[in-house]
Enzyme design. Structure first.
Site, PDB file in Angstrom:
ATOM      1  CG  ASP A  21      -6.273  -5.569   8.226  1.00 38.99           C
ATOM      2  OD1 ASP A  21      -5.181  -5.453   7.627  1.00 38.99           O
ATOM      3  OD2 ASP A  21      -6.393  -5.432   9.455  1.00 38.99           O
ATOM      4  N   GLY A  43      -0.583   4.265   7.418  1.00 38.38           N
ATOM      5  CA  GLY A  43      -1.321   3.476   6.439  1.00 38.38           C
ATOM      6  C   GLY A  43      -1.063   1.990   6.558  1.00 38.38           C
ATOM      7  CB  VAL A  44      -1.087  -0.630   3.956  1.00 34.44           C
ATOM      8  CG1 VAL A  44       0.021  -0.276   2.995  1.00 34.44           C
ATOM      9  CG2 VAL A  44      -1.319  -2.128   3.977  1.00 34.44           C
ATOM     10  CG  ASP A  45       5.250   0.965   6.061  1.00 35.96           C
ATOM     11  OD1 ASP A  45       5.618  -0.158   6.454  1.00 35.96           O
ATOM     12  OD2 ASP A  45       6.044   1.893   5.782  1.00 35.96           O
ATOM     13  CB  THR A 133      -4.441   4.722  -4.193  1.00 39.47           C
ATOM     14  OG1 THR A 133      -4.754   3.633  -3.327  1.00 39.47           O
ATOM     15  CG2 THR A 133      -4.057   4.203  -5.566  1.00 39.47           C
ATOM     16  N   GLY A 134      -2.922   5.972  -1.196  1.00 39.68           N
ATOM     17  CA  GLY A 134      -3.250   6.548   0.103  1.00 39.68           C
ATOM     18  C   GLY A 134      -2.528   7.875   0.264  1.00 39.68           C
ATOM     19  CE1 TYR A 136       4.700   8.072   0.238  1.00 37.16           C
ATOM     20  CE2 TYR A 136       5.278   6.406  -1.373  1.00 37.16           C
ATOM     21  CZ  TYR A 136       5.575   7.114  -0.223  1.00 37.16           C
ATOM     22  OH  TYR A 136       6.745   6.856   0.447  1.00 37.16           O
TER      23      TYR A 136
HETATM   24  P1  ADP Z   1       0.881   4.881  -0.018  1.00 35.18           P
HETATM   25  O1  ADP Z   1       1.828   5.687   0.840  1.00 35.18           O
HETATM   26  O2  ADP Z   1       1.596   3.940  -0.984  1.00 35.18           O
HETATM   27  O3  ADP Z   1      -0.160   5.727  -0.676  1.00 35.18           O
HETATM   28  P2  ADP Z   1      -0.995   4.040   2.095  1.00 35.18           P
HETATM   29  O4  ADP Z   1      -0.751   3.003   3.138  1.00 35.18           O
HETATM   30  O5  ADP Z   1      -1.139   5.451   2.528  1.00 35.18           O
HETATM   31  O6  ADP Z   1       0.196   3.864   1.022  1.00 35.18           O
HETATM   32  O7  ADP Z   1      -2.291   3.656   1.274  1.00 35.18           O
HETATM   33  C1  ADP Z   1      -2.335   2.646   0.293  1.00 35.18           C
HETATM   34  C2  ADP Z   1      -3.682   1.962   0.365  1.00 35.18           C
HETATM   35  O8  ADP Z   1      -3.667   1.008   1.439  1.00 35.18           O
HETATM   36  C3  ADP Z   1      -4.855   2.888   0.654  1.00 35.18           C
HETATM   37  O9  ADP Z   1      -5.946   2.513  -0.220  1.00 35.18           O
HETATM   38  C4  ADP Z   1      -5.213   2.558   2.100  1.00 35.18           C
HETATM   39  O10 ADP Z   1      -6.597   2.752   2.362  1.00 35.18           O
HETATM   40  C5  ADP Z   1      -4.878   1.096   2.146  1.00 35.18           C
HETATM   41  N1  ADP Z   1      -4.721   0.466   3.462  1.00 35.18           N
HETATM   42  C6  ADP Z   1      -4.493   1.032   4.673  1.00 35.18           C
HETATM   43  N2  ADP Z   1      -4.441   0.088   5.632  1.00 35.18           N
HETATM   44  C7  ADP Z   1      -4.647  -1.109   5.009  1.00 35.18           C
HETATM   45  C8  ADP Z   1      -4.737  -2.483   5.435  1.00 35.18           C
HETATM   46  N3  ADP Z   1      -4.580  -2.814   6.725  1.00 35.18           N
HETATM   47  N4  ADP Z   1      -4.988  -3.432   4.495  1.00 35.18           N
HETATM   48  C9  ADP Z   1      -5.124  -3.116   3.191  1.00 35.18           C
HETATM   49  N5  ADP Z   1      -5.053  -1.861   2.733  1.00 35.18           N
HETATM   50  C10 ADP Z   1      -4.815  -0.872   3.622  1.00 35.18           C
END
Ligand code: ADP
Length: 190
Positions: A21, A43-45, A133-134, A136
């Site tokens: 994470d 997601g990560v945001d 890669t999530g 998007y």
């Molecule tokens: P995007 O909109 O740029 O595709 P996302 O957040 O949907 O961004 O996904 C980008 C990547 O971040 C994905 O592989 C997702 O599994 C991953 N992700 C989600 N939460 C976390 C986290 N807490 N730490 C690291 N990676 C994460």
């Protein structure tokens, strides 16, 4: 290193990948895969804003008041709030549209501009998620090449303060793809 971490040396710097994470990384900065509005999201945001607290969004709002939006492939920096990382570098990757819309160039730019900002602020260590890669939809097997190549090209410049880059992969499938790609790069260098 164990199965959950792989790393290579690039010109006195270290590039490694790890599963986990990103909000728990203690590098100088962590990179957020944000969107152009910088108002948080899923997601990560969402995870970064939840873990870092409201000051990050407040700073994002100030940035948006100044420049309206953050273009795809660009990066801005805020403080890290409650995170272990001192700073959050917010960048925007491209939405996958089939590959013919400049996605690779824009994705490379997101990594490069984030690293340039880290270096401009004399930071030594930066963690990235797998940008785009999530939600998007950028295919991981294509994104990984762009991501690692952009990071390696940047680290090969001897002038950077950045000595450690960690790509933090949240799920095991994404980790495995990055792991294979990094091992391939390592074996070619030998
Ligand atoms: P995007 O909109 O740029 O595709 P996302 O957040 O949907 O961004 O996904 C980008 C990547 O971040 C994905 O592989 C997702 O599994 C991953 N992700 C989600 N939460 C976390 C986290 N807490 N730490 C690291 N990676 C994460």
């Amino acid at each position: 290193m164990g199965d959950n971490a792989v790393g290579i040396a690039v010109n006195r710097a270290k590039l490694s990948i790890t599963r986990g994470d990103i909000t728990r990384q203690a590098t100088d900065a962590i990179v957020n895969a944000a969107n152009s509005g910088l108002m948080g999201g899923g997601g990560v945001d969402g995870a970064i804003h939840r873990a870092g607290g409201p000051t990050i969004l407040e700073e994002c709002k100030q940035i948006i008041a100044r420049q309206r939006r953050l273009p795809i492939g660009q990066a801005v920096m805020t403080a890290g709030g409650n995170l272990s990382a001192k700073y959050v570098i917010h960048t925007v990757g491209p939405v996958w549209g089939g590959g013919g819309k400049g996605e690779a160039t824009l994705l490379a730019s997101a990594y490069r501009e984030s690293l340039k900002l880290a270096a401009a602020n004399k930071l030594a260590s930066v963690s990235f998620p797998s940008i785009s890669t999530g939600v998007y939809g950028y295919p991981v097997d294509q994104a990984v090449r762009v991501a690692l190549e952009a990071i390696i090209l940047f680290l090969q410049k001897s002038t950077t303060t950045v000595k450690e880059v960690v790509v933090v992969l949240f799920d095991s499938r994404t980790f495995d793809v990055y792991s294979e790609a990094l091992k391939e790069i390592e074996s070619k260098e030998k």
